[in-house]
Design a protein around this motif. Structure first.
Motif, PDB file in Angstrom:
ATOM      1  N   ASP A  51       0.652  -1.146  -0.092  1.00 36.46           N
ATOM      2  CA  ASP A  51       0.268  -0.138  -0.164  1.00 36.46           C
ATOM      3  C   ASP A  51       0.999   1.219  -0.005  1.00 36.46           C
ATOM      4  OD1 ASP A  51      -2.293  -1.624   0.133  1.00 36.46           O
ATOM      5  OD2 ASP A  51      -2.407  -1.375   2.400  1.00 36.46           O
ATOM      6  N   VAL A  52       2.026   1.253   0.900  1.00 39.13           N
ATOM      7  CA  VAL A  52       2.624   2.280   0.933  1.00 39.13           C
ATOM      8  C   VAL A  52       3.516   2.398  -0.496  1.00 39.13           C
ATOM      9  CG1 VAL A  52       4.989   3.433   2.103  1.00 39.13           C
ATOM     10  CG2 VAL A  52       3.036   2.304   3.461  1.00 39.13           C
ATOM     11  N   ALA A  53       4.185   1.289  -1.063  1.00 37.77           N
ATOM     12  CA  ALA A  53       4.880   1.635  -2.158  1.00 37.77           C
ATOM     13  C   ALA A  53       4.201   2.125  -3.344  1.00 37.77           C
ATOM     14  CB  ALA A  53       5.301   0.102  -2.344  1.00 37.77           C
ATOM     15  N   GLY A  59       5.032   3.528  -9.320  1.00 30.46           N
ATOM     16  CA  GLY A  59       4.217   2.224  -8.798  1.00 30.46           C
ATOM     17  C   GLY A  59       4.859   1.481  -7.801  1.00 30.46           C
ATOM     18  N   ALA A  60       4.208   0.432  -7.306  1.00 32.25           N
ATOM     19  CA  ALA A  60       4.726  -0.491  -6.311  1.00 32.25           C
ATOM     20  C   ALA A  60       5.708  -1.276  -6.807  1.00 32.25           C
ATOM     21  CB  ALA A  60       3.416  -1.085  -5.540  1.00 32.25           C
ATOM     22  N   ASN A  61       5.545  -1.870  -8.244  1.00 35.23           N
ATOM     23  CA  ASN A  61       6.456  -2.798  -8.576  1.00 35.23           C
ATOM     24  C   ASN A  61       8.064  -2.280  -8.476  1.00 35.23           C
ATOM     25  OD1 ASN A  61       4.360  -4.561  -8.649  1.00 35.23           O
ATOM     26  ND2 ASN A  61       3.954  -4.105 -11.011  1.00 35.23           N
ATOM     27  N   HIS A  62       7.964  -0.736  -8.871  1.00 28.27           N
ATOM     28  CA  HIS A  62       9.344  -0.081  -8.986  1.00 28.27           C
ATOM     29  C   HIS A  62      10.031  -0.404  -7.679  1.00 28.27           C
ATOM     30  CE1 HIS A  62      12.440   2.856  -9.972  1.00 28.27           C
ATOM     31  NE2 HIS A  62      12.158   3.388  -8.859  1.00 28.27           N
ATOM     32  N   VAL A  63       9.458  -0.371  -6.439  1.00 26.06           N
ATOM     33  CA  VAL A  63       9.741  -0.633  -5.069  1.00 26.06           C
ATOM     34  C   VAL A  63       9.953  -1.906  -4.626  1.00 26.06           C
ATOM     35  CG1 VAL A  63       9.349   0.037  -2.776  1.00 26.06           C
ATOM     36  CG2 VAL A  63       8.538   1.706  -4.399  1.00 26.06           C
ATOM     37  N   LEU A  64       8.982  -2.777  -4.970  1.00 26.14           N
ATOM     38  CA  LEU A  64       9.129  -4.105  -4.138  1.00 26.14           C
ATOM     39  C   LEU A  64       9.596  -5.187  -5.112  1.00 26.14           C
ATOM     40  CD1 LEU A  64       5.511  -3.822  -2.450  1.00 26.14           C
ATOM     41  CD2 LEU A  64       7.980  -3.499  -1.434  1.00 26.14           C
ATOM     42  N   GLY A  65      10.165  -6.101  -4.795  1.00 34.49           N
ATOM     43  CA  GLY A  65      10.330  -7.395  -5.441  1.00 34.49           C
ATOM     44  C   GLY A  65      11.652  -7.481  -6.223  1.00 34.49           C
ATOM     45  N   GLY A  66      12.454  -6.557  -6.053  1.00 33.43           N
ATOM     46  CA  GLY A  66      13.943  -6.278  -6.681  1.00 33.43           C
ATOM     47  C   GLY A  66      14.882  -6.741  -5.669  1.00 33.43           C
ATOM     48  N   THR A  67      15.919  -7.189  -6.192  1.00 35.28           N
ATOM     49  CA  THR A  67      17.070  -7.903  -5.430  1.00 35.28           C
ATOM     50  C   THR A  67      18.164  -6.756  -4.831  1.00 35.28           C
ATOM     51  OG1 THR A  67      18.584  -7.928  -7.518  1.00 35.28           O
ATOM     52  CG2 THR A  67      17.110  -9.971  -6.684  1.00 35.28           C
ATOM     53  N   ASP A  68      18.108  -5.444  -5.199  1.00 34.10           N
ATOM     54  CA  ASP A  68      18.999  -4.539  -4.767  1.00 34.10           C
ATOM     55  C   ASP A  68      18.273  -3.726  -3.452  1.00 34.10           C
ATOM     56  OD1 ASP A  68      20.499  -2.229  -4.402  1.00 34.10           O
ATOM     57  OD2 ASP A  68      20.881  -1.716  -6.313  1.00 34.10           O
ATOM     58  N   ARG A  69      18.903  -4.066  -2.169  1.00 28.04           N
ATOM     59  CA  ARG A  69      18.410  -3.503  -1.141  1.00 28.04           C
ATOM     60  C   ARG A  69      18.363  -2.101  -1.004  1.00 28.04           C
ATOM     61  NH1 ARG A  69      19.764  -2.132   4.314  1.00 28.04           N
ATOM     62  NH2 ARG A  69      18.228  -2.485   5.642  1.00 28.04           N
ATOM     63  N   GLY A  70      19.528  -1.485  -1.576  1.00 32.33           N
ATOM     64  CA  GLY A  70      19.690  -0.055  -1.569  1.00 32.33           C
ATOM     65  C   GLY A  70      18.662   0.682  -2.188  1.00 32.33           C
ATOM     66  N   HIS A  71      18.414   0.178  -3.548  1.00 31.41           N
ATOM     67  CA  HIS A  71      17.301   0.565  -4.451  1.00 31.41           C
ATOM     68  C   HIS A  71      15.855   0.400  -3.738  1.00 31.41           C
ATOM     69  CE1 HIS A  71      14.688   1.386  -7.894  1.00 31.41           C
ATOM     70  NE2 HIS A  71      14.005   0.206  -7.375  1.00 31.41           N
ATOM     71  N   ALA A  72      15.745  -0.568  -2.932  1.00 35.70           N
ATOM     72  CA  ALA A  72      14.444  -0.978  -2.304  1.00 35.70           C
ATOM     73  C   ALA A  72      14.149   0.230  -1.144  1.00 35.70           C
ATOM     74  CB  ALA A  72      14.209  -2.216  -1.802  1.00 35.70           C
ATOM     75  N   VAL A  73      15.335   0.417  -0.472  1.00 34.46           N
ATOM     76  CA  VAL A  73      15.145   1.407   0.771  1.00 34.46           C
ATOM     77  C   VAL A  73      14.903   2.768   0.122  1.00 34.46           C
ATOM     78  CG1 VAL A  73      16.529   2.296   2.534  1.00 34.46           C
ATOM     79  CG2 VAL A  73      16.408   0.016   2.294  1.00 34.46           C
ATOM     80  N   ALA A  74      15.778   3.018  -0.549  1.00 32.75           N
ATOM     81  CA  ALA A  74      15.536   4.748  -1.330  1.00 32.75           C
ATOM     82  C   ALA A  74      14.140   4.762  -1.756  1.00 32.75           C
ATOM     83  CB  ALA A  74      16.816   4.888  -2.399  1.00 32.75           C
ATOM     84  N   SER A  75      13.686   3.768  -2.437  1.00 27.97           N
ATOM     85  CA  SER A  75      12.490   4.010  -3.183  1.00 27.97           C
ATOM     86  C   SER A  75      11.198   3.991  -2.271  1.00 27.97           C
ATOM     87  CB  SER A  75      12.294   2.835  -4.421  1.00 27.97           C
ATOM     88  OG  SER A  75      13.151   3.054  -5.336  1.00 27.97           O
TER      89      SER A  75
END
Length: 401
Positions: A51-53, A59-75
């Motif tokens: 919901d937050v992502a 969109g949410a898919n840009h934030v969640l589901g990736g393997t790069d933690r730095g990208h996920a945290v920043a997004s």
């Protein structure tokens, strides 16, 4: 009715968040739990990480589901900032807990909320430099002391106290007076205190005088509140942060210092307070390139360096460029008797050549118009006569507007 928000990463901090939620709910407050798990999903919260992502512009898919933690945290941090801005009317108070990533994500949301909304962050980073996380917000930071990796005797105590602190803020909210005076912003340093104190004494009856300590954060906050329209006008008497910006000191407010004066186009009266100095921490922190300079030890942790004539010209050019972009009513007051408590004939920073370079460069580079003017005064910045001139000038600009 606005609610109390509890925020954290439920994939790694579920035990602590559940413990906090139980304490907060015993406080008879409607608690909303928010999950910021950026890469995996923990126990269900009232508002899920998805919901937050979804608030992220991509969109949410840009934030969640990736393997790069730095990208996920920043997004996720970016998404949470937008989330908090959108829901600010629903948030009575907010408390978050986190380690490095969690602190970064949560604080981005806290910075997006208005001043006065209770904001509390329990963080493993709290004993270090929190300036990048807190920014210019009024966030309260509590050290977690232990890592947030499961409850223990000490962490239960600290989290309990944090919960009681936020509940106390919610239980006794600040009530704004029905009739309030307009607010004006002022910048001050220890060496310009007499100047600003005299100005506030003269204007306090008609204005709510909001004084900012010119330590970098103070200047950024002054700029932010000017942009927001919170301030009716500004008496920017202390520009020492610009000396640090140009020369390389530690109390920089960033390249946008004076930018809000151009954007807001409100009455602005400024001066050159503490431009005779560049600020460093303890003596052993001063860069080697300045080893042969004139220093004054303000205290054991603060070292002041006298600006040279060459640096004064650079500082003056920087200020002139900013002021020339202003279209509102602007007055720059030049105190020819000295710009700080150290800049007197008997003081350690007295340097008429450096001052002349500063004053004359400003006079030649600032493009004066009917609205943008320089006023030279023979007085020292801390003289009562100079403060009276600043007050008179500000009142004229306000009345003229």
């Amino acid at each position: 009715m606005a609610k109390l928000y509890l925020v954290g990463t439920y994939d790694t901090k579920a035990e602590e968040l559940t413990y906090l939620a139980a304490i907060l709910r015993r406080g008879a407050m409607h608690v909303v739990t928010v999950d910021l798990s950026a890469q995996s999903f923990g126990p269900e919260a009232d508002i899920s990480a998805h919901d937050v992502a979804a608030f992220h512009p991509k969109g949410a898919n840009h934030v969640l589901g990736g393997t790069d933690r730095g990208h996920a945290v920043a997004s996720m941090g970016e998404a949470f900032g937008i989330f908090c801005s959108a829901r600010q009317n629903d948030i009575a108070a907010i408390i978050g807990i986190g380690g490095g990533g969690g602190t970064a994500m949560i604080c981005e949301g806290l910075r997006a909320l208005p001043y006065g909304v209770p904001k509390l962050m329990v963080s493993t980073l709290a004993s270090g430099d929190m300036a990048p996380y807190v920014g210019t917000s009024d966030t309260i930071v509590i050290p977690s002391v232990t890592d947030l990796a499961g409850l223990n005797r000490l962490s239960r105590n600290i989290l309990h106290n944090a919960a009681q602190a936020i509940l106390g803020m919610v239980a006794s909210p600040y009530v704004r007076p029905i009739a309030e005076k307009p607010s004006i912003g002022l910048s001050m340093f220890g060496v310009t205190t007499p100047c600003v104190t005299q100005i506030t004494a003269a204007l306090n009856q008609d204005y709510d005088c909001v004084v900012f300590h010119a330590t970098g954060t103070g200047g950024r906050t002054l700029e932010s509140l000017t942009d927001s329209g919170y301030l009716t006008g500004v008496l920017d008497m202390t520009l020492t942060e610009i000396a640090d910006e140009v020369v390389g000191g530690v109390l920089r407010a960033g390249p946008d210092r004076l930018g809000a004066a151009a954007r807001a186009q409100q009455p602005w009266v400024g001066s050159l307070g503490a431009l005779d100095m560049v600020n460093f921490w303890a003596p052993d922190t001063v860069p080697d390139q300045f080893s042969n300079r004139l220093f004054y030890n303000h205290n054991a942790n603060v070292t002041l360096m006298r600006t040279t004539a060459v640096e004064s010209v650079e500082i003056a050019n920087w200020i002139a460029k900013k002021l020339n972009a202003c279209r509102g009513p602007i007055r720059l007051l030049i105190p020819e008797g000295g710009v700080s408590a150290l800049d007197t004939p008997e003081g350690p920073f007295w340097n008429p050549d450096a001052n002349a370079a500063l004053f004359d460069t400003l006079h030649s580079r600032v493009k004066q118009t009917a609205k943008r003017q320089i006023i030279r005064s023979p007085h020292h910045i801390n003289d009562a006569a100079f403060s009276a001139l600043a007050v008179q000038t500000f009142q004229y600009l306000i009345e003229d507007r």
